[in-house]
Design a protein around this motif. Sequence first.
Motif, PDB file in Angstrom:
ATOM      1  N   ALA A  30     -49.757   2.652  24.882  1.00 28.46           N
ATOM      2  CA  ALA A  30     -50.380   3.617  25.792  1.00 28.46           C
ATOM      3  C   ALA A  30     -51.568   4.300  25.135  1.00 28.46           C
ATOM      4  O   ALA A  30     -52.633   4.444  25.743  1.00 28.46           O
ATOM      5  CB  ALA A  30     -49.354   4.654  26.243  1.00 28.46           C
ATOM      6  N   ALA A  31     -51.409   4.716  23.878  1.00 31.12           N
ATOM      7  CA  ALA A  31     -52.510   5.361  23.159  1.00 31.12           C
ATOM      8  C   ALA A  31     -53.676   4.401  22.991  1.00 31.12           C
ATOM      9  O   ALA A  31     -54.842   4.776  23.178  1.00 31.12           O
ATOM     10  CB  ALA A  31     -52.032   5.856  21.796  1.00 31.12           C
ATOM     11  N   ALA A  89     -42.552   3.282  33.091  1.00 35.65           N
ATOM     12  CA  ALA A  89     -42.300   3.982  31.828  1.00 35.65           C
ATOM     13  C   ALA A  89     -43.567   4.099  31.000  1.00 35.65           C
ATOM     14  O   ALA A  89     -43.739   5.045  30.231  1.00 35.65           O
ATOM     15  CB  ALA A  89     -41.224   3.254  31.035  1.00 35.65           C
ATOM     16  N   PHE A  90     -44.457   3.144  31.145  1.00 30.06           N
ATOM     17  CA  PHE A  90     -45.720   3.147  30.407  1.00 30.06           C
ATOM     18  C   PHE A  90     -46.618   4.291  30.830  1.00 30.06           C
ATOM     19  O   PHE A  90     -47.418   4.804  30.032  1.00 30.06           O
ATOM     20  CB  PHE A  90     -46.422   1.803  30.656  1.00 30.06           C
ATOM     21  CG  PHE A  90     -47.774   1.664  29.996  1.00 30.06           C
ATOM     22  CD1 PHE A  90     -47.881   1.390  28.648  1.00 30.06           C
ATOM     23  CD2 PHE A  90     -48.943   1.791  30.743  1.00 30.06           C
ATOM     24  CE1 PHE A  90     -49.118   1.251  28.049  1.00 30.06           C
ATOM     25  CE2 PHE A  90     -50.185   1.652  30.163  1.00 30.06           C
ATOM     26  CZ  PHE A  90     -50.268   1.379  28.805  1.00 30.06           C
ATOM     27  N   ASP A 106     -39.073   3.878  22.890  1.00 26.98           N
ATOM     28  CA  ASP A 106     -39.691   2.759  22.170  1.00 26.98           C
ATOM     29  C   ASP A 106     -41.065   3.183  21.654  1.00 26.98           C
ATOM     30  O   ASP A 106     -41.977   3.458  22.446  1.00 26.98           O
ATOM     31  CB  ASP A 106     -39.817   1.554  23.106  1.00 26.98           C
ATOM     32  CG  ASP A 106     -40.316   0.304  22.391  1.00 26.98           C
ATOM     33  OD1 ASP A 106     -40.774   0.406  21.241  1.00 26.98           O
ATOM     34  OD2 ASP A 106     -40.261  -0.779  23.007  1.00 26.98           O
ATOM     35  N   ALA A 107     -41.229   3.233  20.338  1.00 26.88           N
ATOM     36  CA  ALA A 107     -42.508   3.650  19.761  1.00 26.88           C
ATOM     37  C   ALA A 107     -43.638   2.698  20.145  1.00 26.88           C
ATOM     38  O   ALA A 107     -44.797   3.109  20.247  1.00 26.88           O
ATOM     39  CB  ALA A 107     -42.387   3.740  18.239  1.00 26.88           C
ATOM     40  N   ASP A 156     -38.604   4.015  33.541  1.00 22.32           N
ATOM     41  CA  ASP A 156     -37.325   3.718  32.913  1.00 22.32           C
ATOM     42  C   ASP A 156     -37.222   4.600  31.670  1.00 22.32           C
ATOM     43  O   ASP A 156     -37.907   4.353  30.672  1.00 22.32           O
ATOM     44  CB  ASP A 156     -37.244   2.241  32.523  1.00 22.32           C
ATOM     45  CG  ASP A 156     -35.929   1.886  31.842  1.00 22.32           C
ATOM     46  OD1 ASP A 156     -35.078   2.781  31.718  1.00 22.32           O
ATOM     47  OD2 ASP A 156     -35.773   0.728  31.432  1.00 22.32           O
ATOM     48  N   PRO A 157     -36.405   5.659  31.698  1.00 20.46           N
ATOM     49  CA  PRO A 157     -36.362   6.607  30.572  1.00 20.46           C
ATOM     50  C   PRO A 157     -36.065   5.960  29.228  1.00 20.46           C
ATOM     51  O   PRO A 157     -36.506   6.446  28.189  1.00 20.46           O
ATOM     52  CB  PRO A 157     -35.238   7.579  30.978  1.00 20.46           C
ATOM     53  CG  PRO A 157     -35.166   7.479  32.467  1.00 20.46           C
ATOM     54  CD  PRO A 157     -35.487   6.048  32.780  1.00 20.46           C
ATOM     55  N   ARG A 158     -35.357   4.830  29.230  1.00 22.83           N
ATOM     56  CA  ARG A 158     -35.018   4.177  27.965  1.00 22.83           C
ATOM     57  C   ARG A 158     -36.263   3.687  27.238  1.00 22.83           C
ATOM     58  O   ARG A 158     -36.310   3.667  26.005  1.00 22.83           O
ATOM     59  CB  ARG A 158     -34.066   3.010  28.221  1.00 22.83           C
ATOM     60  CG  ARG A 158     -32.687   3.431  28.734  1.00 22.83           C
ATOM     61  CD  ARG A 158     -31.882   2.227  29.170  1.00 22.83           C
ATOM     62  NE  ARG A 158     -32.531   1.535  30.288  1.00 22.83           N
ATOM     63  CZ  ARG A 158     -32.048   0.424  30.864  1.00 22.83           C
ATOM     64  NH1 ARG A 158     -30.919  -0.100  30.416  1.00 22.83           N
ATOM     65  NH2 ARG A 158     -32.683  -0.129  31.875  1.00 22.83           N
TER      66      ARG A 158
END
Length: 407
Positions: A239-240, A39-40, A232-233, A226-228
């Motif tokens: 990631a940024a 997801a990351f 999550d902000a 994982d799309p959920r």
Amino acid sequence: MRERWTTRVGLILALAGNAVGLGNFLRFPRQAAENGGGAFMIPYFVCLLAIGIPLLWLECGMGRYGGRRGHGHTAGMFHVIWRHPAAKYLGTLGIFIPFVVATYYVYVESWCLAYALFATTGRLAEVAEPGKIQAFLAGYQGLERNEHFEGIGVAYAVFVVTFLINLAVLRGGIARGIERLALTAMPLLFLVGICLTLRVLTLSPPAEAGPGHGVLDGLGFIWNPDPRALLDAGVWLAAAGQVLFTLSVGWGIVHTYASYMRPDDDVVLTGLSSASLNEFAEVILGGTIALTAAVVFFGVVGAKSIAAGGSFDLAFQSMPLVLFSLPAGGLFATLWFLLLFLAGLTSSVALLQPLVALLEESFSLTRDRAVGLAGAATFVGAQPVIFGLGYGWMDQLDFWVGSMALI
């Protein structure tokens, strides 16, 4: 006459060497493990394309512009671009941040060199057990006295050697020092990284391991989204932050390196090429070696637990346990720590170059004197890091300078 990169390949490899550092192989796996694995990767690539690469192009353009006007550091560049009294003082962040980071980065880099030597001589193989490996690292760092080390003397001696290697590269200048290092170290780094990746992809889990310990489980952990987690902000923020960290955007280093570009060097192609090499090192090599190996031997739950313990646990504790359980484990452990040392060296010389450029251009010092003065300041600044490691000095510097000042 300002120095120039002698070849376009040398420029690209030097910029990539600045970006490819310990964070590619240690910080990235930990960030991925703590933020949902696959997801990351979705916000990571979105931020790379939308923020990271455009900012990298911008900094390359600013650096080339400043270099044409005789400035190899952000204080001078900002003053040329923005004629305001505050501009040069704002630009000093691009000198201050990499210098302070260098005071602890070189020390961590020296651990990699020491462990490569320990792996080669067989000393690390003797302690490749869960209880002993932690005590070995703590003893080496001077956090405790035990049967492995009586004090911090060995770590300090290796730090001095590593520090002198950095100064020797910097004394050679842009073409004969940094570019020559990049032309040698970067191909070797990728070769070693590919060899380790291929070996990890052929690992077999321990005989007593249950389900969830295979290579495909490790690859799935990093690539299956994982799309959920996308809601999550915190995952997007992590990631940024990783993208900005890995590309060295906002540090002032890219500005400095780009200031030595020739007028006809292509900013877009150079930035994209160096970013591509960095992403190959981080996502393909860094995302495969440590995390997949940890999942194969410790399972997904165990890999998450190791990553939560910090990047140093992943590099200096779990990886030796994995590698020394293999045939020719000493060779692979040596390659692992050699990989980390090369990544650290190409980045640490980049961290010090902005200060050297300031001393050369603003104080009219010769290259040798500028490197000597910058080295002396770095050496003094490293002492609290070395002797205050147990008191959290490195962690405080990393937070206030490597995180807050960078923002």
